[in-house]
Design a protein around this motif. Sequence first.
Motif, short mmCIF file in Angstrom:
data_model
loop_
_atom_site.label_atom_id
_atom_site.label_comp_id
_atom_site.label_asym_id
_atom_site.label_seq_id
_atom_site.Cartn_x
_atom_site.Cartn_y
_atom_site.Cartn_z
N GLN A 9 -1.47 -0.08 -5.69
CA GLN A 9 -1.97 -1.30 -5.09
C GLN A 9 -1.75 -1.32 -3.58
O GLN A 9 -2.64 -1.68 -2.80
CB GLN A 9 -1.31 -2.52 -5.74
N LEU A 10 -0.55 -0.92 -3.16
CA LEU A 10 -0.26 -0.89 -1.73
C LEU A 10 -1.15 0.13 -1.01
O LEU A 10 -1.72 -0.16 0.05
CB LEU A 10 1.22 -0.54 -1.51
N LEU A 11 -1.27 1.30 -1.62
CA LEU A 11 -2.09 2.33 -0.98
C LEU A 11 -3.57 1.94 -0.97
O LEU A 11 -4.29 2.22 -0.01
CB LEU A 11 -1.90 3.66 -1.71
N ASN A 12 -4.02 1.28 -2.03
CA ASN A 12 -5.41 0.83 -2.07
C ASN A 12 -5.67 -0.24 -1.00
O ASN A 12 -6.75 -0.28 -0.40
CB ASN A 12 -5.76 0.28 -3.44
N LYS A 13 -4.72 -1.11 -0.79
CA LYS A 13 -4.86 -2.12 0.27
C LYS A 13 -4.95 -1.46 1.65
O LYS A 13 -5.78 -1.82 2.48
CB LYS A 13 -3.68 -3.09 0.23
#
Length: 521
Positions: A218-222
Amino acid sequence: ALQHTALWMFDQYDVIDKHTQSGLDLLDRYIKFVKERSEIEQNYAKQLRNLTKKYAKRGNREDQDCKFSNHASFQEILNELNDYAGQRELIAENLITGICVDLLKKLQDFKQERKTVREGGSECEREIGREGEKKKGRTDGKVWQKRYAKEWAEAEKASQQAEKAECEVYATKVDVEKAKQHAHARTHTAEECRNDYAAELQKYNKEQNNHYYTDIPQLLNKLQGMDERRIRSLADGYCKFSDIEKKVLPIISKCLEGISAAGTKVNEKQDSILVIEQHKSGFEPPADVDFEDYSQGIKSATSESSLNPPKVRGLIWPFSKKHKQTPAEDYSHLPPEQRKKRLQTKIDDIHKDLQKAQDQSEALEKMKGVYEQNPQMGDPSSLEPRILEMTKDMGRLRGELAKYETWLSEALGGEESPFPVNNNTETSMSSRVTHDPDANIYAEFDEEFDEIESPIGQCTALYSFEGNSEGTVSIKEGELLSIMEEDKGDGWMRVLRASGDEGYIPSSYIIGAALYIFYLS
């Protein structure tokens, strides 16, 4: 696809963090680049406007020169260049409003979004990061694993002791039962440790899976979404950098076409004709001097002043410097053709001023009538001073118009004036003939007389005349003059004074020119 990409990069969070920061730095650099480009365009436009202002026409001399096609074309070029500068200013303004303002706002949003994502990543790292795994998850799992291994070893040992006690001959039944109970208790404790160890390990694995398969992706996708939006915004800024200039290219092309068109309008032949029409004096070069044969005897003259030798004058050479003449109100210091043009122009200006004054006077009279019919709208007496002032102005203008029309009538010398002439002065007794447009250029050339000329008649000065221009002579009222050359239709005649001064005077300024002319045999 994004989730798989995030799984591939789960252990490269620091690299991704640096990459996103590098992208934001590039966006900031591009904004600064566009600002500097805008400043360059603004300065360029300012310099172009200063240039056009420097070389633009300023006074009456330039207004007069603009009648020539080469001067008018240069003014058109300056006007087109000024419009071109305006388009460069428009480019500079659109670069700021269309690119810098928009990207600067997005840059601030991207920085805030990245900060928020990084704070979430730090929180995850504190919970189940590398340091958290060492201090929390893995340490607790090893404790339960060691405890389970210890308890299981103790249970195994107790079971072996119970079996040994049961096989011993000398062991009592109580001892055997006690050993079995101890072995059973140890086995139960080992089973509890096993269950605790399994539960703790399951919890740890769940948190680990949640970290690597949910939180980190999720963090990397953001970060990936933010970076891709930054890249798209930057790409749009690149396109706008070109589109802004493309939008004004049609107008810039028109400006350049206007400059080319100004060059094609130049007509050198027409400019030469305008110069001739504007500055021709209406005179002709002096005629050849007649040969006087003194072997046949000296011809007598009717006046002692006619025996005086004429004053010798030098020839007028092209491009020679001339003394500046004091301008006269009736433009008598100018050659006849130029004088007529100036008088006609002055009369046209007076007619315009007079018409304007009449229109204002009529408007005031109408307003006065309205005030008289509707007193609540205004006081009619308040308009009297203005009406009186306009009446005085119209009277003054009519007086000037009559004066200049009289001078124009004298300058025309028999031609019909385009306006009625109010002649308030005494006219001369000399006859007037039709004005020849190719009159002699007396004011432009000084003549040199190599032979002594004899007068062809006498006359009396009706008015005083100040001969300020070249080729003319000053006379006084009532002075007796010798006529050296009669009026050829241009309103001027050459006379000789008793003092020996010789030159041209207006024919209307003398009396007796027609009655006293005689020819010597």
